[in-house]
Design a protein around this motif. Structure first.
Motif, PDB file in Angstrom:
ATOM      1  N   GLU A 120       0.713  -0.943  -0.066  1.00 44.16           N
ATOM      2  CA  GLU A 120       0.478  -0.134   0.051  1.00 44.16           C
ATOM      3  C   GLU A 120       0.784   1.174   0.315  1.00 44.16           C
ATOM      4  OE1 GLU A 120      -4.043   2.259   2.581  1.00 44.16           O
ATOM      5  OE2 GLU A 120      -2.051   1.516   3.741  1.00 44.16           O
ATOM      6  N   VAL A 121       1.001   1.888  -0.854  1.00 40.70           N
ATOM      7  CA  VAL A 121       1.906   3.387  -0.916  1.00 40.70           C
ATOM      8  C   VAL A 121       0.605   4.564  -1.415  1.00 40.70           C
ATOM      9  CG1 VAL A 121       4.233   2.003  -1.821  1.00 40.70           C
ATOM     10  CG2 VAL A 121       1.993   2.896  -3.296  1.00 40.70           C
ATOM     11  N   THR A 122       1.377   5.406  -1.432  1.00 33.26           N
ATOM     12  CA  THR A 122       0.919   6.958  -2.215  1.00 33.26           C
ATOM     13  C   THR A 122       1.488   7.138  -2.583  1.00 33.26           C
ATOM     14  OG1 THR A 122      -0.090   7.315   0.051  1.00 33.26           O
ATOM     15  CG2 THR A 122       0.205   9.084  -1.668  1.00 33.26           C
ATOM     16  N   VAL A 123       0.686   7.772  -4.074  1.00 34.99           N
ATOM     17  CA  VAL A 123       2.094   7.774  -5.565  1.00 34.99           C
ATOM     18  C   VAL A 123       2.229   8.844  -5.740  1.00 34.99           C
ATOM     19  CG1 VAL A 123       2.040   7.657  -7.909  1.00 34.99           C
ATOM     20  CG2 VAL A 123       1.754   5.645  -6.454  1.00 34.99           C
ATOM     21  N   THR A 124       2.915   9.919  -5.674  1.00 31.41           N
ATOM     22  CA  THR A 124       2.755  11.656  -5.744  1.00 31.41           C
ATOM     23  C   THR A 124       3.526  11.519  -7.063  1.00 31.41           C
ATOM     24  OG1 THR A 124       3.448  12.433  -3.474  1.00 31.41           O
ATOM     25  CG2 THR A 124       3.241  14.110  -4.832  1.00 31.41           C
ATOM     26  N   SER A 125       2.245  12.659  -8.349  1.00 21.48           N
ATOM     27  CA  SER A 125       3.394  12.730  -9.413  1.00 21.48           C
ATOM     28  C   SER A 125       2.792  14.466  -9.750  1.00 21.48           C
ATOM     29  CB  SER A 125       2.329  12.321 -10.251  1.00 21.48           C
ATOM     30  OG  SER A 125       1.564  12.518 -10.271  1.00 21.48           O
ATOM     31  N   PHE A 126       3.631  15.164 -10.941  1.00 21.24           N
ATOM     32  CA  PHE A 126       3.471  16.410 -10.835  1.00 21.24           C
ATOM     33  C   PHE A 126       3.872  16.230 -12.577  1.00 21.24           C
ATOM     34  CE2 PHE A 126       5.352  20.686 -11.601  1.00 21.24           C
ATOM     35  CZ  PHE A 126       3.772  21.627 -11.363  1.00 21.24           C
ATOM     36  N   GLY A 127       3.047  16.775 -13.010  1.00 21.43           N
ATOM     37  CA  GLY A 127       3.290  16.861 -14.810  1.00 21.43           C
ATOM     38  C   GLY A 127       3.771  15.460 -15.273  1.00 21.43           C
ATOM     39  N   GLY A 128       3.804  14.630 -15.229  1.00 24.61           N
ATOM     40  CA  GLY A 128       3.552  12.697 -15.649  1.00 24.61           C
ATOM     41  C   GLY A 128       4.999  12.394 -14.767  1.00 24.61           C
ATOM     42  N   ARG A 129       5.163  13.152 -13.601  1.00 27.79           N
ATOM     43  CA  ARG A 129       6.702  12.729 -13.251  1.00 27.79           C
ATOM     44  C   ARG A 129       6.514  11.878 -11.813  1.00 27.79           C
ATOM     45  NH1 ARG A 129      12.713  14.016 -13.778  1.00 27.79           N
ATOM     46  NH2 ARG A 129      12.103  15.641 -15.319  1.00 27.79           N
ATOM     47  N   LEU A 130       7.536  11.363 -11.382  1.00 31.60           N
ATOM     48  CA  LEU A 130       6.919  10.424 -10.068  1.00 31.60           C
ATOM     49  C   LEU A 130       7.574  10.787  -9.300  1.00 31.60           C
ATOM     50  CD1 LEU A 130       5.754   7.724  -8.473  1.00 31.60           C
ATOM     51  CD2 LEU A 130       7.828   7.019  -9.123  1.00 31.60           C
ATOM     52  N   LEU A 131       7.435  11.811  -7.861  1.00 33.49           N
ATOM     53  CA  LEU A 131       8.022  13.046  -7.495  1.00 33.49           C
ATOM     54  C   LEU A 131       8.379  12.074  -6.006  1.00 33.49           C
ATOM     55  CD1 LEU A 131       6.006  15.856  -7.069  1.00 33.49           C
ATOM     56  CD2 LEU A 131       7.662  15.637  -8.617  1.00 33.49           C
ATOM     57  N   ALA A 132       7.230  10.898  -5.315  1.00 35.12           N
ATOM     58  CA  ALA A 132       7.469  10.126  -4.788  1.00 35.12           C
ATOM     59  C   ALA A 132       6.495   9.109  -4.267  1.00 35.12           C
ATOM     60  CB  ALA A 132       7.374  11.258  -3.265  1.00 35.12           C
ATOM     61  N   VAL A 133       7.198   7.828  -3.838  1.00 34.50           N
ATOM     62  CA  VAL A 133       6.556   7.010  -3.401  1.00 34.50           C
ATOM     63  C   VAL A 133       6.077   7.061  -1.540  1.00 34.50           C
ATOM     64  CG1 VAL A 133       5.582   4.028  -3.665  1.00 34.50           C
ATOM     65  CG2 VAL A 133       6.836   6.158  -5.714  1.00 34.50           C
ATOM     66  N   GLU A 134       5.311   7.190  -1.380  1.00 35.47           N
ATOM     67  CA  GLU A 134       4.869   6.886   0.913  1.00 35.47           C
ATOM     68  C   GLU A 134       4.586   5.570   0.857  1.00 35.47           C
ATOM     69  OE1 GLU A 134       3.877  11.136   0.804  1.00 35.47           O
ATOM     70  OE2 GLU A 134       5.605  11.560   0.260  1.00 35.47           O
TER      71      GLU A 134
END
Ligand code: FES
Length: 619
Positions: free
Chosen positions: A173-187
């Motif tokens: 179970e993770v939270t995927v953070t993105s901005f403009g098609g770019r992966l910023l973080a997987v928490e």
């Protein structure tokens, strides 16, 4: 000292502790103002309209919830608006709440246009199936992308390094953070509610950082400080000269500003309880030189004719490249520049004031060390720089200070003497920008200063006894004691010297001549100007009457056409932070602005010399 707040239609006048919001004051007095969202600035139910007294500058929530048209008409959210002086507000008539809540819904005529919040940062909770079978040809990343429908697909090695543990911490179970098609973080786990950003206004003298919640646009905290680069030069030219063709000095300047921004991050996250790793987007505005120095770009040629910047287009860089201690993958978005001395701060002012969208001609004056003037409408938009110096930010003034606790922010002439007010009603420590403008206006009215700016020691006998006692000569120096030791809690005399007044004259000369020159270039007489907006971070409301009295703005303009709009550059940065549409709009505005180089204009010198003098009321 309590401030008076009159609320219509009840006609009730309340005595209110300064700093209390209108909503709180009204509720405490038993006056009903609906607060659907509980006073968090997320609805419009508590709106009021200013009918008398200085209308305070709008906050980001005013802009977001009410829209620019109502803001310009004097509407504000009463839960966001603090009482500072005498004011009269009308509790706005009820409008169907649902029309504000549903973006895009059909609105009745006259209803506010809310702005859509879309910071571009998305957080999604996904369940990733971890690779189990040795024969499976798969990987952590492939499984993550499969769970997240293939997007975002631009992944840096830094994020990859965090994948193995993030995926296995909570069984996928993770939270995927993105901005403009770019992966910023997987928490690991569900962190979807934690999504924050910073809006940063880097001025030559002052730096302001605001922390915002990206889903609601709510402002969670703000920090402001002096720019620590100032020890290497107070104005732009001296700062450029320090860095010119010297990589070591350039590095020093960059390190100083990054160090300060990291202090801001540390303070603002500590005070708000937000973790720095949850800050995924940062918007930076500043003049061209500040922009270059923050990026470590050599500004040498910005300081040499023809003053070309190294770049002008918008730029997005990862925070880790700048050593900014937010999420290392956070995107730091620099708004575009216009010219060597008209920077992203001017673009941000245009964005916040909507000057490029209105049919009528308006002027925006951003008063700062490297001030800027904008003039235009949706047809055309001109801009010039107005290097006002740091006087109105309290720097290079003997007892000047930033707008902080204990700053004298208001000065009035009453009963033949000066009456003072300090920020937070604290013991007087010095004079901030609005206090300096007020003080000079009052001294002009009293005849303590003449129209050339001279402290008229020779005519001291014609002053009231109380004022006479304030005018002194110490050695060769003429000065006016604004607060005597003991007055307003001052520990020592707080004075305005002849040199301080000269600094104010340079400042107002630069701004007034900038306005006059743009009017000349655009062929716009004062009668055709619909509104003049004064912007700048004075910490309190700049008195329009005083600004006009000392001639920062043309005395020919009727006072009702002048509005103080607060720190519009910082507000523009906040808008671009919470809305990608606004960030894109900043790019369009920058392309439209026509830069006017004043120094190259044959009339400039004469206009500037004339603008240095104070307006003569008797002529
Ligand atoms: S109560 Fe909702 S915005 Fe003020």
């Amino acid at each position: 000292m309590r401030a008076s707040l009159t609320i219509l239609p009840d006609q009730q006048t309340l005595r209110v502790e300064p700093g209390t919001t209108i909503l709180k004051a009204a509720h405490a007095a038993g006056i009903d103002i609906t607060a659907t969202c509980g006073g968090r600035g997320r609805c419009t139910s508590c709106r009021v309209k200013f009918v008398a007294g200085a209308t305070p500058p709008p906050t980001i929530m005013d802009e977001l919830q009410l829209g620019d048209a109502l803001v310009r008409e004097g509407y504000r959210l009463s839960c966001q608006c603090a009482v500072t002086g005498a004011m009269t507000v009308q509790v706005a008539p009820a409008i169907d709440e649902r029309t504000f809540q549903i973006l895009g819904a059909e609105r009745p005529p006259g209803a506010p246009t809310p702005m859509a919040i879309d910071a571009g940062v998305s957080k999604r909770v996904v369940q990733v199936s971890l690779p189990k079978d040795e024969h499976h040809q798969t990987s952590d990343l492939e499984e993550l992308l499969a769970a997240a429908d293939g997007t975002p697909d631009i992944v840096s090695p830094e994020v990859l390094k965090t994948l193995p543990s993030a995926l296995r911490d909570r069984q996928g179970e993770v939270t995927v953070t993105s901005f403009g098609g770019r992966l910023l973080a997987v928490e690991s786990g569900d962190t979807a509610l934690h999504k924050f950003g910073l809006a940063i206004d880097v001025g030559t003298t002052s730096v302001v950082t605001t922390l915002m919640e990206l889903e609601s646009g709510e402002q969670l905290g703000a920090v402001s400080s002096l720019n620590p680069q100032a020890v290497f030069g107070g104005d732009l030219m001296s700062r450029i000269a320090f860095a010119q063709f010297d990589a070591g000095n350039l590095r020093k300047l960059q390190t100083r500003i990054i160090g300060l921004l990291n202090q801001h991050v540390e303070q603002i996250t500590r005070e708000s309880g937000v973790l720095a790793k949850w800050i995924y987007k940062v918007v930076v505005v500043g003049n061209t030189c500040m922009h270059h120095l923050l990026l470590g770009i050599d500004p040498s040629y910005v300081g040499l004719a023809p003053y070309a910047p190294v770049m002008r287009h918008p730029l997005v860089v990862p925070a880790r490249e700048l050593f900014l201690k937010v999420n290392p993958e956070a995107r730091v978005c620099f708004l575009p520049l216009v010219a060597g001395f008209v920077g992203a701060d001017a673009v941000a002012v245009a964005l916040a004031t909507r000057i490029a969208e209105a049919p009528e001609i308006r002027i925006a004056v951003d008063i700062g060390t490297n001030g800027e003037v904008l003039l235009g409408s949706r047809e055309r938009l001109w801009a010039c720089s107005a290097p006002a110096g740091p006087a109105l930010e309290g720097a290079q003034i003997r007892h000047g200070m930033r707008a902080a606790l204990g700053a004298i922010d208001k000065v009035n002439l009453e009963d033949g003497d000066l009456q003072l007010h300090t920020l937070g009603e604290a013991a007087a420590q010095g004079l901030c920008g609005s206090g300096i403008v007020d003080a000079v206006a009052a001294l002009l009215d009293a005849g303590v200063i003449d129209w050339t700016g001279l402290i008229a020691v020779e005519r001291r006998d014609q002053l009231s006894p109380l004022l006479r006692e304030r005018v002194r000569v110490r050695g060769e120096e003429r000065l006016v004691v604004i607060a005597r030791a003991g007055e307003a809690g001052a520990a020592n005399d707080i004075v305005l010297t002849q040199e301080d007044i000269r600094q104010v004259q340079l400042c107002k000369g630069a701004i007034a001549s900038g306005v006059a020159m743009l009017q000349r270039v655009a062929g716009v007489p004062a009668t055709e100007v619909a509104e003049l907006m004064l912007a700048g971070g004075f910490g309190n409301y700049l008195s329009v009457a005083s600004a006009q009295r000392i001639g920062i703005i043309p005395p020919a303009l009727p006072p009702e056409k002048i509005r103080y709009v607060g720190n519009a550059a910082a507000l523009g940065a906040q808008l671009a932070l919470v809305s990608e549409a606004e960030r894109a709009r900043a790019g369009e505005i920058a392309r439209r602005i026509e830069h006017v180089s004043l120094a190259a204009h044959p009339d400039f010198e004469d206009v500037f010399v004339e603008a240095m003098n104070f307006p003569r009321v008797d002529s």
